[in-house]
Motif scaffolding. Structure first.
Motif, PDB file in Angstrom:
ATOM      1  N   SER A  45       0.839  -1.187   0.000  1.00  0.00           N
ATOM      2  CA  SER A  45       0.000   0.000   0.000  1.00  0.00           C
ATOM      3  C   SER A  45       0.881   1.246   0.000  1.00  0.00           C
ATOM      4  O   SER A  45       1.559   1.541   0.984  1.00  0.00           O
ATOM      5  N   ALA A  46       0.863   1.979  -1.112  1.00  0.00           N
ATOM      6  CA  ALA A  46       1.724   3.153  -1.253  1.00  0.00           C
ATOM      7  C   ALA A  46       1.256   4.302  -0.369  1.00  0.00           C
ATOM      8  O   ALA A  46       0.054   4.535  -0.182  1.00  0.00           O
ATOM      9  N   HIS A  47       2.243   5.043   0.122  1.00  0.00           N
ATOM     10  CA  HIS A  47       1.987   6.227   0.933  1.00  0.00           C
ATOM     11  C   HIS A  47       2.647   7.408   0.244  1.00  0.00           C
ATOM     12  O   HIS A  47       3.645   7.250  -0.456  1.00  0.00           O
ATOM     13  N   MET A  48       2.094   8.583   0.463  1.00  0.00           N
ATOM     14  CA  MET A  48       2.651   9.771  -0.196  1.00  0.00           C
ATOM     15  C   MET A  48       4.142   9.943   0.104  1.00  0.00           C
ATOM     16  O   MET A  48       4.910  10.396  -0.744  1.00  0.00           O
ATOM     17  N   SER A  49       4.546   9.548   1.294  1.00  0.00           N
ATOM     18  CA  SER A  49       5.948   9.707   1.688  1.00  0.00           C
ATOM     19  C   SER A  49       6.895   8.763   0.951  1.00  0.00           C
ATOM     20  O   SER A  49       8.115   8.882   1.094  1.00  0.00           O
ATOM     21  N   ASP A  50       6.337   7.824   0.176  1.00  0.00           N
ATOM     22  CA  ASP A  50       7.183   6.893  -0.593  1.00  0.00           C
ATOM     23  C   ASP A  50       7.713   7.507  -1.874  1.00  0.00           C
ATOM     24  O   ASP A  50       8.546   6.907  -2.554  1.00  0.00           O
ATOM     25  N   ALA A  51       7.231   8.689  -2.222  1.00  0.00           N
ATOM     26  CA  ALA A  51       7.695   9.347  -3.445  1.00  0.00           C
ATOM     27  C   ALA A  51       9.180   9.653  -3.327  1.00  0.00           C
ATOM     28  O   ALA A  51       9.617  10.375  -2.427  1.00  0.00           O
ATOM     29  N   ALA A  52       9.971   9.058  -4.233  1.00  0.00           N
ATOM     30  CA  ALA A  52      11.425   9.172  -4.162  1.00  0.00           C
ATOM     31  C   ALA A  52      11.998   8.464  -5.379  1.00  0.00           C
ATOM     32  O   ALA A  52      11.263   7.927  -6.206  1.00  0.00           O
ATOM     33  N   GLU A  53      13.321   8.427  -5.466  1.00  0.00           N
ATOM     34  CA  GLU A  53      13.980   7.635  -6.497  1.00  0.00           C
ATOM     35  C   GLU A  53      14.550   6.387  -5.843  1.00  0.00           C
ATOM     36  O   GLU A  53      15.117   6.449  -4.747  1.00  0.00           O
TER      37      GLU A  53
ATOM     38  N   ILE B 171      27.413  -2.150  -8.276  1.00  0.00           N
ATOM     39  CA  ILE B 171      26.938  -1.526  -9.512  1.00  0.00           C
ATOM     40  C   ILE B 171      25.480  -1.167  -9.329  1.00  0.00           C
ATOM     41  O   ILE B 171      24.676  -2.005  -8.891  1.00  0.00           O
ATOM     42  N   PHE B 172      25.144   0.051  -9.672  1.00  0.00           N
ATOM     43  CA  PHE B 172      23.784   0.551  -9.497  1.00  0.00           C
ATOM     44  C   PHE B 172      23.028   0.540 -10.813  1.00  0.00           C
ATOM     45  O   PHE B 172      23.603   0.781 -11.888  1.00  0.00           O
ATOM     46  N   GLY B 173      21.728   0.291 -10.731  1.00  0.00           N
ATOM     47  CA  GLY B 173      20.855   0.511 -11.863  1.00  0.00           C
ATOM     48  C   GLY B 173      20.664   1.999 -12.083  1.00  0.00           C
ATOM     49  O   GLY B 173      21.115   2.828 -11.285  1.00  0.00           O
ATOM     50  N   SER B 174      19.949   2.335 -13.142  1.00  0.00           N
ATOM     51  CA  SER B 174      19.796   3.745 -13.507  1.00  0.00           C
ATOM     52  C   SER B 174      18.708   4.449 -12.710  1.00  0.00           C
ATOM     53  O   SER B 174      18.546   5.650 -12.838  1.00  0.00           O
ATOM     54  N   GLY B 175      17.989   3.712 -11.885  1.00  0.00           N
ATOM     55  CA  GLY B 175      17.019   4.334 -10.993  1.00  0.00           C
ATOM     56  C   GLY B 175      15.606   4.350 -11.541  1.00  0.00           C
ATOM     57  O   GLY B 175      15.387   4.390 -12.757  1.00  0.00           O
ATOM     58  N   THR B 176      14.635   4.311 -10.632  1.00  0.00           N
ATOM     59  CA  THR B 176      13.214   4.451 -10.962  1.00  0.00           C
ATOM     60  C   THR B 176      12.612   5.506 -10.047  1.00  0.00           C
ATOM     61  O   THR B 176      12.721   5.391  -8.819  1.00  0.00           O
ATOM     62  N   ARG B 177      12.048   6.511 -10.656  1.00  0.00           N
ATOM     63  CA  ARG B 177      11.399   7.559  -9.866  1.00  0.00           C
ATOM     64  C   ARG B 177       9.957   7.154  -9.599  1.00  0.00           C
ATOM     65  O   ARG B 177       9.201   6.884 -10.533  1.00  0.00           O
ATOM     66  N   LEU B 178       9.609   7.081  -8.335  1.00  0.00           N
ATOM     67  CA  LEU B 178       8.264   6.682  -7.921  1.00  0.00           C
ATOM     68  C   LEU B 178       7.465   7.914  -7.551  1.00  0.00           C
ATOM     69  O   LEU B 178       7.876   8.691  -6.680  1.00  0.00           O
ATOM     70  N   SER B 179       6.335   8.107  -8.227  1.00  0.00           N
ATOM     71  CA  SER B 179       5.398   9.187  -7.903  1.00  0.00           C
ATOM     72  C   SER B 179       4.137   8.576  -7.313  1.00  0.00           C
ATOM     73  O   SER B 179       3.691   7.508  -7.760  1.00  0.00           O
ATOM     74  N   ILE B 180       3.539   9.265  -6.357  1.00  0.00           N
ATOM     75  CA  ILE B 180       2.315   8.780  -5.716  1.00  0.00           C
ATOM     76  C   ILE B 180       1.196   9.781  -5.987  1.00  0.00           C
ATOM     77  O   ILE B 180       1.322  10.974  -5.650  1.00  0.00           O
ATOM     78  N   ARG B 181       0.110   9.308  -6.573  1.00  0.00           N
ATOM     79  CA  ARG B 181      -1.053  10.172  -6.867  1.00  0.00           C
ATOM     80  C   ARG B 181      -2.012  10.159  -5.687  1.00  0.00           C
ATOM     81  O   ARG B 181      -2.290   9.109  -5.132  1.00  0.00           O
ATOM     82  N   PRO B 182      -2.507  11.326  -5.294  1.00  0.00           N
ATOM     83  CA  PRO B 182      -3.451  11.377  -4.145  1.00  0.00           C
ATOM     84  C   PRO B 182      -4.736  10.595  -4.437  1.00  0.00           C
ATOM     85  O   PRO B 182      -5.160  10.506  -5.585  1.00  0.00           O
TER      86      PRO B 182
END
Lengths: 115, 110
Positions: free
Chosen positions: A80-88, A104-115
């Motif tokens: 269950s996503a929470h607004m505070s989870d928005a991050a890379e 070695i790091f991946g290129s990243g995934t930016r997570l956005s949370i919609r209200p």
């Protein structure tokens, strides 16, 4: 050669929905696997790590990841996503090389949370 | 414990100028690392140090030099800055296969 691939540079989910961030790795030796989170203008913080113990790993903030050797995957989930989870979020693979571990790091995934 | 500290937090350089980024850790870790972070490219390893007195090149070492001054400190030097070195730089140290990161230095080269 070892590598990490994160599918999707940007993922958007609604608050309360399932979060699934995908990570596949390539490694010729048994890997150590990690998920890191980066909030804006901050350094990286470890969410969880797999180091050849239990294949289902629980981390901070309700996140967990499952190591699947047959699929060479280490996907990150949260029920269950929470607004505070928005991050890379960064997936990473490590192995022992010479006298130091390298990650070695991946290129990243930016997570956005919609209200 | 302060963990991993970096100075400065922000820096603007002109092309050709030099500067040193400082990093220190108080966790008694042997291994230390310098990364750069650019949009869409994740973190790329510049140099690392397995222990005091040793350093090795990472994925993108060109244009940089490092010094492992002692077990605590690992500095990164840009001898002649170029616009391509505009980035956010992170220092990290490693213990128990986990890396601990500093807050980063945001560098702009004009």
């Amino acid at each position: 050669a070892q590598s990490v691939t994160q599918l999707g540079s940007h993922v958007s989910v609604s608050e309360g929905a399932l979060v699934l961030l995908r990570c596949n790795y390539s490694s010729s030796v048994p890997p150590y696997l990690f998920w890191y989170v980066q909030y804006p203008n901050q350094g990286l913080q470890l969410l969880l790590k797999y180091t050849s113990a239990a294949t289902l790993v629980k981390g901070i903030n309700g996140f967990e990841a499952e190591f699947k050797k047959s699929e060479t995957s280490f996907h990150l989930t949260k029920p269950s996503a929470h607004m505070s989870d928005a991050a890379e979020y960064f997936c990473a693979v490590s192995w022992l090389y010479s006298s130091a571990s390298k990650i070695i790091f991946g290129s990243g995934t930016r997570l956005s949370i919609r209200p | 414990n302060a963990g991993v500290t970096q100075t400065p937090k922000f820096q603007v350089l002109k092309t050709g100028q030099s500067m040193t980024l400082q990093c220190a850790q108080d966790m008694n870790h042997n291994s230390m690392y310098w990364y750069r972070q650019d949009p869409g490219m994740g973190l790329r390893l510049i140099y690392y140090s397995a222990s005091e007195g040793t350093t090795d090149k990472g994925e993108v070492p060109n244009g940089y030099n490092v010094s492992r001054l002692n077990k605590r400190e690992f500095s990164l030097r840009l001898e002649s800055a170029a616009p391509s070195q505009t980035s956010v730089y992170f220092c990290a140290s490693m213990g128990s296969y986990e890396q601990y990161f500093g807050p980063g230095t945001r560098l702009t080269v004009t």
